[in-house]
Structures are given as structure tokens and as C-alpha cells.
Scaffold this motif. Structure first.
Motif, PDB file in Angstrom:
ATOM      1  N   LEU A 188      -9.503 -11.572  19.543  1.00 46.02           N
ATOM      2  CA  LEU A 188      -9.814 -12.978  19.749  1.00 46.02           C
ATOM      3  C   LEU A 188     -10.750 -13.220  20.928  1.00 46.02           C
ATOM      4  O   LEU A 188     -11.567 -14.147  20.887  1.00 46.02           O
ATOM      5  N   VAL A 189     -10.623 -12.428  21.992  1.00 45.24           N
ATOM      6  CA  VAL A 189     -11.392 -12.690  23.209  1.00 45.24           C
ATOM      7  C   VAL A 189     -12.890 -12.852  22.928  1.00 45.24           C
ATOM      8  O   VAL A 189     -13.495 -13.859  23.324  1.00 45.24           O
ATOM      9  N   PRO A 190     -13.552 -11.899  22.260  1.00 43.59           N
ATOM     10  CA  PRO A 190     -14.989 -12.080  22.022  1.00 43.59           C
ATOM     11  C   PRO A 190     -15.309 -13.227  21.078  1.00 43.59           C
ATOM     12  O   PRO A 190     -16.363 -13.866  21.194  1.00 43.59           O
ATOM     13  N   ASN A 191     -14.416 -13.530  20.153  1.00 46.94           N
ATOM     14  CA  ASN A 191     -14.655 -14.644  19.245  1.00 46.94           C
ATOM     15  C   ASN A 191     -14.482 -15.993  19.942  1.00 46.94           C
ATOM     16  O   ASN A 191     -15.235 -16.933  19.686  1.00 46.94           O
ATOM     17  N   LEU A 192     -13.513 -16.089  20.841  1.00 48.62           N
ATOM     18  CA  LEU A 192     -13.341 -17.331  21.578  1.00 48.62           C
ATOM     19  C   LEU A 192     -14.502 -17.562  22.532  1.00 48.62           C
ATOM     20  O   LEU A 192     -14.941 -18.699  22.742  1.00 48.62           O
ATOM     21  N   ALA A 193     -15.009 -16.484  23.104  1.00 48.09           N
ATOM     22  CA  ALA A 193     -16.188 -16.621  23.959  1.00 48.09           C
ATOM     23  C   ALA A 193     -17.383 -17.125  23.151  1.00 48.09           C
ATOM     24  O   ALA A 193     -18.168 -17.973  23.619  1.00 48.09           O
ATOM     25  N   ALA A 194     -17.533 -16.624  21.920  1.00 43.78           N
ATOM     26  CA  ALA A 194     -18.644 -17.044  21.066  1.00 43.78           C
ATOM     27  C   ALA A 194     -18.498 -18.499  20.628  1.00 43.78           C
ATOM     28  O   ALA A 194     -19.499 -19.166  20.332  1.00 43.78           O
TER      29      ALA A 194
ATOM     30  N   GLY B  81      -7.204 -12.604   9.815  1.00 50.11           N
ATOM     31  CA  GLY B  81      -6.871 -11.402  10.552  1.00 50.11           C
ATOM     32  C   GLY B  81      -7.719 -11.189  11.786  1.00 50.11           C
ATOM     33  O   GLY B  81      -7.455 -10.284  12.585  1.00 50.11           O
ATOM     34  N   GLY B  82      -8.757 -11.991  11.963  1.00 54.82           N
ATOM     35  CA  GLY B  82      -9.585 -11.907  13.157  1.00 54.82           C
ATOM     36  C   GLY B  82     -10.592 -10.785  13.182  1.00 54.82           C
ATOM     37  O   GLY B  82     -11.254 -10.564  14.195  1.00 54.82           O
ATOM     38  N   SER B  83     -10.756 -10.057  12.079  1.00 56.59           N
ATOM     39  CA  SER B  83     -11.617  -8.869  12.082  1.00 56.59           C
ATOM     40  C   SER B  83     -13.038  -9.211  11.644  1.00 56.59           C
ATOM     41  O   SER B  83     -13.284  -9.531  10.483  1.00 56.59           O
ATOM     42  N   ASN B  84     -13.951  -9.136  12.599  1.00 57.31           N
ATOM     43  CA  ASN B  84     -15.384  -9.217  12.331  1.00 57.31           C
ATOM     44  C   ASN B  84     -16.077  -8.284  13.319  1.00 57.31           C
ATOM     45  O   ASN B  84     -15.413  -7.538  14.056  1.00 57.31           O
ATOM     46  N   ALA B  85     -17.399  -8.289  13.344  1.00 54.41           N
ATOM     47  CA  ALA B  85     -18.112  -7.350  14.212  1.00 54.41           C
ATOM     48  C   ALA B  85     -17.762  -7.572  15.674  1.00 54.41           C
ATOM     49  O   ALA B  85     -17.599  -6.612  16.444  1.00 54.41           O
ATOM     50  N   ARG B  86     -17.637  -8.842  16.090  1.00 55.31           N
ATOM     51  CA  ARG B  86     -17.260  -9.113  17.483  1.00 55.31           C
ATOM     52  C   ARG B  86     -15.887  -8.533  17.803  1.00 55.31           C
ATOM     53  O   ARG B  86     -15.677  -7.933  18.859  1.00 55.31           O
ATOM     54  N   ALA B  87     -14.937  -8.741  16.904  1.00 53.47           N
ATOM     55  CA  ALA B  87     -13.583  -8.244  17.126  1.00 53.47           C
ATOM     56  C   ALA B  87     -13.556  -6.724  17.203  1.00 53.47           C
ATOM     57  O   ALA B  87     -12.848  -6.141  18.035  1.00 53.47           O
ATOM     58  N   VAL B  88     -14.307  -6.066  16.328  1.00 50.33           N
ATOM     59  CA  VAL B  88     -14.350  -4.601  16.334  1.00 50.33           C
ATOM     60  C   VAL B  88     -14.901  -4.098  17.663  1.00 50.33           C
ATOM     61  O   VAL B  88     -14.359  -3.154  18.262  1.00 50.33           O
ATOM     62  N   ARG B  89     -15.956  -4.719  18.140  1.00 50.65           N
ATOM     63  CA  ARG B  89     -16.499  -4.309  19.442  1.00 50.65           C
ATOM     64  C   ARG B  89     -15.497  -4.580  20.566  1.00 50.65           C
ATOM     65  O   ARG B  89     -15.414  -3.833  21.536  1.00 50.65           O
ATOM     66  N   GLY B  90     -14.705  -5.647  20.418  1.00 48.05           N
ATOM     67  CA  GLY B  90     -13.667  -5.917  21.402  1.00 48.05           C
ATOM     68  C   GLY B  90     -12.584  -4.862  21.415  1.00 48.05           C
ATOM     69  O   GLY B  90     -12.029  -4.535  22.476  1.00 48.05           O
TER      70      GLY B  90
END
Length: 293
Positions: free
Chosen positions: A46-52, A146-155
């Protein structure tokens, strides 16, 4: 308010003769301790997605008992973000909320129920646009189920980096493959990442590879999946799994979440007894969450 940086979670060896008699050392990567309200891989994703999202409302998707919805709702409350949960199952609308959805609502998430046919097509642009309009969230930042996208994977890559050189095999339970994709990318040479799918279907190898392609441009790390430990599908358990989880809790004083963590730990014991890990292996199990109250 921006999401706070994550601190590495502890890695702790446990004494368990069931593994030890096969020459395998079991260690627990306690990602359940990573945050008091948002535990384990949910917070990492979630952290990188919330930042985005940059302050915009966040809309995401899940079933009636989705841990991801609960985590997103809690994050919204903590960070002052508006959250919208699109819930699978139009027939649920108007009924009393179960404990999981009630917690989402208490944390300020606005719930929008949709029929299962539309939910299955939510990745299609036209269907997604219609769902967002119906939910009143057309300008929201969209986080996938599930929160899984490229940002989440990098997180989640940081999870592997925290374990570099500290275990020969690192295991994680898998729902969408995002945590495994990031974990494997962060590990070092000679280390392997093992995913234990918690739902049936046999599709996670392709999903994990696709997530790594989107996040890193190709496959990263040495990883594999072991199917056959899902107990019949997502959300399902068996009396044998319940007995195993209770025994593990008593042995090690660890509250064991049943839908993900118990399936992984049980699978690791079965695989150890089958000789899947050479003697001398340090096997790290990522504890991705804890039982919700």
C-alpha cells in the motif's frame, strides 16, 4: 500526511524438532510486527500506492472478507485519505455488514456493492469506468484487488533485500503473487523464494511473471510455487489445518492467521518431511499477517 517509511521486521529462529530432525532450521520473518494497524505485505504494497494517490481518494476492490479492504480502510483513517471499497456481491447490499466490512466502514471506507459478473470484468476499461461512476469515485486513484501492481511489487522488493544472505529459502503465502514477485527480486545470489498459493487455479505462476515484467521489465530472482496446500480454495480451511495452527501457536507463542499463514507453515512442514529442502537449509517463513479481532 505521507506514509511513514517502513522499518525492517525481525527475523527470529524458532526451535521446532519437526524441522530440525530433517536438518532444516526454521526462522520466522515477523512482518506481522511491521505496523500496529497495517501488518506485513499489505502495508508494503500500500505504501507506494498511497504515495501515488497524492491526496486523491483511493478506490480498491475485494470480497466480503477481504483483508486488503480492511488494510486500505485503516490506511485511509490513519493518513486522512478518502477510501472507497468496491465489494463483490450485489446480494450483500442492504444486509447487515459482517465483522470485516463493518471494520472497513468504521474506518471511514465507503462501500459500493456490485454484481459478480461486473466484478469479474473490472479490469476492462469500460467496466472499470462504469464501476467508478457508480461508486462516485471517477477521479480516484485505483488500487487493484489484493493491492498487487507494479508499484506494490517494487515496494515488496525491500522484503527480499532485508533477507539477503540470511536464509537459503524464503517462503511466503500467495494470493495475487505481488509479494512473491517483489520478494524474489530483492533476494541475493543463491537464495530462492517459494510461494504457497492459498487459492486454487494454478494461475499464479503466470500472474507473478507478469507482475515482474511490469515492475522490472522481466523475470527477477529464483522463485517457484508449490500448489496443493490451499485446502479447497480461498477462505477455506480444514480441521487438520486448524489443529496444525493451534499446535503451532502453543509451540511458539505466535498467533497464526488461518487463511494465509497457517497454510504456508503447514505446507513447509509437509515439504520438509518430503525432503524438499537439503539438510543445513535455513528456511525463512514470512509471517504476512495476524488474526483479525
Amino acid at each position: 500526511m505521507a506514509p511513514r517509511p517502513l522499518l525492517p521486521s525481525p527475523l527470529r529462529d524458532v526451535e521446532d524438532e519437526r524441522f530440525g530432525r530433517h536438518g532444516v532450521r526454521l526462522a520466522l520473518k515477523r512482518d506481522d510486527l511491521i505496523h500496529p494497524h497495517l501488518v506485513g505485505n499489505k502495508w508494503r504494497k500500500l505504501v507506494p500506492n498511497l504515495a501515488a494517490a497524492a491526496g486523491r481518494p483511493v478506490v480498491t476492490f475485494g470480497g466480503a472478507y477481504s483483508n486488503h479492504l480492511r488494510a486500505t480502510a485503516a490506511a485511509g483513517r490513519l493518513l486522512g485519505l478518502e477510501t472507497v471499497g468496491v465489494v463483490r456481491g450485489q446480494e450483500l447490499a442492504g444486509r447487515p455488514l459482517n465483522a470485516s466490512l463493518a471494520r472497513c466502514a468504521a474506518d471511514g471506507m465507503r462501500l459500493h456493492f456490485t454484481d459478480r459478473a461486473a466484478y469479474r470484468r473490472k479490469a476492462e476499461p469500460e467496466t472499470l469506468a462504469a464501476l467508478l461512476r457508480a461508486a462516485g469515485a471517477e477521479d480516484a486513484h485505483v488500487v487493484p484487488e489484493g493491492g498487487s501492481n507494479a508499484r506494490a511489487v517494487r515496494g515488496c522488493r525491500a522484503l527480499g533485500e532485508e533477507l539477503r544472505g540470511r536464509a537459503g529459502v524464503v517462503a511466503v503465502p500467495c494470493g495475487t503473487g505481488g509479494t512473491l514477485a517483489g520478494l524474489a527480486a530483492g533476494l541475493g545470489p543463491g537464495q530462492r523464494a517459494l510461494g504457497i498459493p492459498v487459492l486454487k487455479g494454478g494461475f499464479l505462476a503466470a500472474e507473478t511473471a507478469a507482475l515482474q515484467e511490469r515492475a522490472f521489465g522481466g523475470r527477477r530472482g529464483d522463485w517457484w510455487l508449490e500448489d496443493g496446500f490451499h485446502c479447497g480454495g480461498y477462505g477455506r480451511t480444514t480441521p487438520a489445518l486448524e489443529a496444525f495452527a493451534q499446535d503451532f501457536e502453543e509451540r511458539h507463542g505466535l498467533p497464526v492467521e488461518r487463511l494465509y499463514v497457517a497454510k504456508m507453515l503447514s505446507a513447509l512442514l509437509v515439504l520438509t518431511e518430503r525432503g524438499a529442502f537439503p539438510p543445513g537449509t535455513r528456511l525463512a517463513a514470512v509471517i504476512t499477517g495476524r488474526p483479525f479481532p
